[in-house]
Every structure is written in structure tokens, then in C-alpha cells.
Write an enzyme that holds these catalytic residues in place. Structure first.
Site, PDB file in Angstrom:
ATOM      1  N   ILE A 196       0.830  -1.204   0.000  1.00 64.71           N
ATOM      2  CA  ILE A 196       0.000   0.000   0.000  1.00 64.71           C
ATOM      3  C   ILE A 196       0.871   1.262   0.000  1.00 64.71           C
ATOM      4  CG2 ILE A 196      -1.798   1.304   1.204  1.00 64.71           C
ATOM      5  CD1 ILE A 196      -2.711  -1.371  -0.004  1.00 64.71           C
ATOM      6  N   LYS A 246       4.799 -24.950 -37.729  1.00 65.38           N
ATOM      7  CA  LYS A 246       5.062 -23.947 -38.767  1.00 65.38           C
ATOM      8  C   LYS A 246       3.873 -22.985 -38.776  1.00 65.38           C
ATOM      9  CE  LYS A 246       7.990 -22.919 -42.177  1.00 65.38           C
ATOM     10  NZ  LYS A 246       8.137 -23.871 -43.287  1.00 65.38           N
ATOM     11  N   HIS A 247       4.147 -21.712 -38.619  1.00 67.26           N
ATOM     12  CA  HIS A 247       3.097 -20.685 -38.599  1.00 67.26           C
ATOM     13  C   HIS A 247       2.010 -21.019 -37.585  1.00 67.26           C
ATOM     14  CE1 HIS A 247       5.111 -18.759 -41.872  1.00 67.26           C
ATOM     15  NE2 HIS A 247       4.936 -19.784 -42.683  1.00 67.26           N
ATOM     16  N   ASN A 251     -10.791 -24.513 -39.240  1.00 64.32           N
ATOM     17  CA  ASN A 251     -11.308 -25.855 -38.982  1.00 64.32           C
ATOM     18  C   ASN A 251     -10.160 -26.868 -38.989  1.00 64.32           C
ATOM     19  OD1 ASN A 251     -14.198 -25.462 -38.826  1.00 64.32           O
ATOM     20  ND2 ASN A 251     -14.142 -24.928 -41.008  1.00 64.32           N
ATOM     21  N   ASP A 283     -20.445 -35.215 -45.557  1.00 63.38           N
ATOM     22  CA  ASP A 283     -19.436 -35.219 -46.618  1.00 63.38           C
ATOM     23  C   ASP A 283     -18.011 -35.302 -46.088  1.00 63.38           C
ATOM     24  OD1 ASP A 283     -19.479 -32.675 -45.549  1.00 63.38           O
ATOM     25  OD2 ASP A 283     -19.651 -31.627 -47.463  1.00 63.38           O
ATOM     26  N   HIS A 318      -8.863 -20.185 -33.013  1.00 67.54           N
ATOM     27  CA  HIS A 318      -8.857 -19.222 -34.114  1.00 67.54           C
ATOM     28  C   HIS A 318      -7.622 -18.327 -34.075  1.00 67.54           C
ATOM     29  CE1 HIS A 318     -13.258 -20.139 -33.855  1.00 67.54           C
ATOM     30  NE2 HIS A 318     -13.050 -20.260 -35.148  1.00 67.54           N
TER      31      HIS A 318
END
Length: 528
Positions: free
Chosen positions: A129, A279-280, A422, A482, A528
Site C-alpha cells: 500500500i 510452422k506458422h 477448422n 461429406d 482461431h
């Protein structure tokens, strides 16, 4: 505006006593009067220095276990008085307030107390303080007062006094004030964030973050961007605590990628030898093995093209044989808990390769905050410390995974947590064999990973893609069948994914039709 200011009186009160005696002797040698408190005063007296107790200045003893000692007009008046204001000078004379020209204070070790896991009350008692109050006062009055908050600045202070025959210049005091305000800001940020955590308050009304400069960088992500690296005071093992044995200075991108690599390989602490090649900020190969050499070789064989110029992270001490193998291609950084003398000797011939050792691995399960800037603000969240165990998984297909498939599914899910969304990860026998990252659609990630596997099969002289007989992890649910069908066509035999799509029934039916085993985690790992 005042430029040179002579230093005649100094108040010194420090928790970190590094360099204290040498500083005090140098100040006393210039005839500067020393005022001090408690343990600091005792240390100075033991060194044979004349010290005036702050209690003599204030007329009050230190009390309440040291909570009250410098919070007094005779201290703050001495720091805040404007030396060129007649009214201030009259008030000082009327109340017996003496000017304080130099304040040397470093704060109670709150961050270190939290880092060692101290209990609530101990942390509270280590909130300073009086120190911050004096620092802010001296920094505000930097036209006349010098404030030093870090032993690293002692040498600079003494050099400035030597240059100016016991005085300091305005530019020097301004820089000290800047450092002082940054110190109190980071200190208060540490306290407020700790208290938010202690109270389980995930969204306090105000949030602050602070850090200490570890390194100025040549530039940021690109040469036109200025950048620097700061540590957060947590002491968490990683790039910020690493020792660099050799190689060029780390760049912004090196630090970012090395952190990503080491956080991934930390998931395998206490397990078989493991290697991650980044990498990256995305893994291009992750594997375990009977040895580090095998783990590195298997990780490299996932995507040899992308591994060139990458970052290598290991979960065990680097040995010479693995070092020799790593040196066969250009590698930017290698980070590991340790490295043998023989391994360091191997790398010594590679002058540009950076070798970092940390003495341990980050705690992958540690709680903490992650934040990201957006226009006009920033986002804050808990770091993703979650993972799943076999018992957490829900079987949704007619066929259950074999034990071998289950081990690979859990491995793939661990890697998925560290791949940009993704994310699709193919794994076989404890090694990635195809990684699809950062695509706008999941089907694209699935196909890219499979295509990379085909390319590597050709490089390795194999007749079938590496994905033949593999398992697949998806960081989020398959919105359509898919992507799952594409994985089956690539040779995958089992799938791990969060589930939760409106079309889960359709996806499960497609898995059954293809003879796949599939488990749901009920947990996703967007990155992300």
C-alpha cells in the site's frame, strides 16, 4: 521547466535487496542523506551506513505489522512539494517537511507470492500500500523527484549522478516516472486479476493486464511493425522462462511459434517421448516414439516440406542422436526441458539455430486467461485447459473402436486442440499422418490433410497413403456427412468429434455405412 535537480536526500524502502548496499554506499559517498524503513534500514546499518529512520521523519513509529509507516504528510509532502512554488515552500517550512529528492522503492513480492500458490490471507498481506502511494507521488512530481522501482535501474541512476555532479536531468527523471507508473499499473493488474480469480469472477467490471519487458524485438510479424516481448509475472514454464543457449535473437514469429509448439508437446508430460514440429503456429507433425529420435523422425515424416524452417518441441531432454537428426534440415528453434552437453555440442556447429531449454514443461492443465485485441477493446477467456479421457467418450456407432484405434483417437484429439480451426487430424500408431488446418470449411481441411498424406507417401516411396488405416479427429462437429465420407475414402477407420450437429443422425448413419467406429466428446476445441 527545471532541468538539473541536485539530489540531497533519499528514501529507500525495498523488498528486493539486490544491489541495495552498493547503491546506498554510492549515494552516501555523494553526501546524500539516507532515510529508510524496517528491514531496509537494518540491512543498511549492518553494512555500516548512517540511516535515518522514517519514524523519525514522521514522528510516528511503524505500526500495525508495518502496514502503517510511510503514509504521512512528512513523507508525501516531501515527495509532492513543488520546489518552485512559494506556497508549497511556506507550507513545508511551517510543518517541518523536508524535501525528498530520490525515492528507491520496490514492492512487496505479490506476484511471486501468488505464483508459489500461497493462500488467500498470505496473498492479501503481500499487497503493498505505502509503496505504490509513494511511487505515484514521486512519479507525479518528476520535475523535482527521482523514483527508482527496479534494481536494474540502479546503475543508470549512479551514472546519471556521476555525469551531472550529483544531479539528474529532466529527461532521465521522466523515463524513471514512466517506468514507475508502469510498475504500479502492472502491480495493480496482478492484484485485481488474482482477486477476480479468487472470487471466481469471470467478468469483472474492469480488467487490466500488465507485463515486464523481456526483450525488444527487431520487428513484429512483418518488418514494418515494431514489437516487444513482455513476461506476465506468472512464472509459468515456457518460452518466457527459457534459457537460450545459442543462435540469433528470437523474433516475434519465433516466440509465437515456439510457444505453440511447447504448449502442444506439454500435453505429453510424463508420457512416452514426444515431438511436435510447428510452422506458422500450426503443427505439421506430432508423434510419440520409443525414443526422441523416433518421435522426431515420425513427426517429420508427416510433412517434410512444411517442417523445413519449422520449430521443434520435445517433451524430454534432447540427446545427441536426436540433435544430429534435427540438423539434417534447416530448423529455426528447438525447445526442450533440457539438452545434454553432447546435444549442445552438435548444435554448436549450427550458429543460426536457436536452442532453448526450460527445466520443465508447461502445466497443460493450468488455469489462466487468454486475451485478444479487437477494434475498440479486447476479448478475454479462460485458456483451453480441457481434455477428455476414454471414460468421457460416447460411442455412437454400431462398431466400437479397437484398443489401438482408441489410443490413436485420444492422441488425435489432443493434437486437435492445438490446430487452427477448422481442424482435421489423421493419426496412425501414435503419429500424425495428415493435418488440415485453418480452412473455411471442414470438408476442405479433410481433403487437404488427405492430399498431404498422399504427397508424403510418394516421398517415402509407399504404395498407399499414410492415412490408410488411420483415425481422424475433428475439432468441431461435422455439419454434414461429406467430411466424414471423405475421411473414410482416405482410409480412416475411426472418428472422434464433439457431436452436436442437427445432422448427427445423418453423420452417424454414414459412419455405420462405411464401417467406421465413431465417438463423441461433447466438447469442442475451436482455435482461431
Amino acid at each position: 521547466m527545471t532541468n538539473l535537480v541536485h539530489v540531497g536526500r533519499a528514501l529507500i524502502s525495498v523488498s528486493d535487496k539486490t544491489g541495495l548496499i552498493d547503491l546506498a554506499r554510492a549515494l552516501a559517498g555523494r553526501g546524500i542523506e539516507l532515510i529508510s524503513t524496517g528491514g531496509t534500514a537494518a540491512a543498511l546499518r549492518m553494512a555500516g551506513l548512517a540511516v535515518r529512520d522514517v519514524a523519525e521523519v514522521t514522528g510516528f513509529p511503524e505500526m500495525m505489522d508495518g502496514r502503517v509507516k510511510t503514509l504521512h504528510p512528512n513523507v508525501h509532502g516531501g515527495l509532492l512539494a513543488l520546489r518552485d512554488d512559494d506556497e508549497h515552500l511556506v507550507a513545508m517550512a511551517a510543518h517541518g517537511i523536508e524535501p525528498i529528492d530520490l525515492l528507491v522503492v520496490n514492492l512487496y513480492p505479490f506476484e511471486a507470492t501468488v505464483a508459489r500458490g500461497a493462500d488467500y490471507e498470505t496473498c492479501i498481506e503481500n499487497i503493498d500500500i505505502g509503496g505504490p502511494a509513494m511511487i505515484r507521488a514521486a512519479a507525479k512530481n518528476h520535475r523535482f523527484v527521482n523514483v527508482v522501482t527496479d534494481p536494474a535501474d540502479y546503475a543508470g541512476l549512479l551514472a546519471e549522478l556521476a555525469r551531472n555532479d550529483g544531479a539528474t536531468g529532466m529527461a532521465f527523471r521522466q523515463k524513471l516516472a514512466l517506468t514507475a507508473y508502469a510498475r504500479t499499473a502492472t502491480y495493480d493488474a496482478a492484484v485485481s486479476n488474482w482477486m477476480a480469480g479468487a472470487l471466481k469472477e469471470s467478468a469483472p467490471r474492469r480488467r487490466a493486464f500488465g507485463g515486464e519487458l523481456a526483450q525488444t524485438l527487431r520487428y513484429g510479424e512483418n518488418p514494418h511493425q515494431a514489437a516487444a516481448f513482455y513476461t506476465d509475472g506468472s512464472g509459468r514454464t515456457g518460452v518466457a522462462t527459457a534459457k537460450q543457449w545459442q543462435g540469433k535473437e528470437l523474433s516475434y514469429n519465433n516466440i509465437n511459434d515456439t510457444d505453440a509448439a511447447f504448449e502442444l508437446v506439454a500435453e505429453f508430460a510424463g508420457k512416452a517421448p514426444a515431438c511436435a514440429i510447428i510452422k506458422h503456429a500450426n503443427p505439421c507433425g506430432v508423434a510419440t516414439g520409443e525414443s526422441l529420435l523416433e518421435a522426431y523422425s515420425r513427426a517429420h515424416d508427416c510433412d517434410r516440406t512444411s517442417a523445413f524452417g519449422g520449430i521443434v518441441a520435445l517433451n524430454q531432454e534432447l540427446d545427441a542422436e536426436t540433435a544430429e537428426k534435427i540438423c539434417e534440415i534447416f530448423t529455426e528453434v528447438v525447445i526442450a526441458p533440457g539438452a545434454s552437453d553432447a546435444a549442445r555440442a552438435v548444435f554448436a556447429a549450427k550458429k543460426n539455430l536457436r536452442l532453448l531449454t526450460t527445466g520443465g514443461l508447461p502445466d497443460a492443465a493450468a488455469r489462466g486467461l487468454a486475451f485478444r485485441q479487437v477494434a475498440g477493446g479486447f476479448l478475454v477467456q479462460d485458456r483451453d485447459a480441457a481434455n477428455v479421457k476414454r471414460a468421457d467418450l460416447k460411442l455412437v456407432t454400431k462398431r466400437a473402436p479397437t484398443d489401438a484405434e482408441m489410443a490413436d483417437l485420444l492422441f488425435a484429439w489432443t493434437v486437435a486442440k492445438h490446430v487452427k480451426s477448422n481442424a482435421i487430424i489423421y493419426v496412425k500408431d501414435g503419429a500424425t499422418v495428415g493435418i488440415g488446418a485453418g480452412q473455411m470449411s471442414r470438408i476442405d481441411s479433410t481433403r487437404i490433410a488427405a492430399r498431404k498424406s498422399q504427397d508424403m507417401a510418394e516421398v517415402l516411396g509407399l504404395s498407399a497413403p499414410l492415412t490408410q488405416g488411420s483415425v481422424v479427429a475433428s475439432d468441431a462437429f461435422f455439419p454434414f456427412a461429406d467430411g466424414l465420407i471423405a475421411a473414410a475414402e482416405a482410409g480412416a477407420t475411426a472418428i472422434i468429434q464433439p457431436g452436436g450437429s442437427m445432422r448427427d443422425d445423418e453423420v452417424i448413419a454414414a459412419a455405420d455405412a462405411a464401417g467406421l467406429a465413431m465417438v463423441f466428446t461433447n466438447q469442442r476445441h475451436f482455435r482461431h
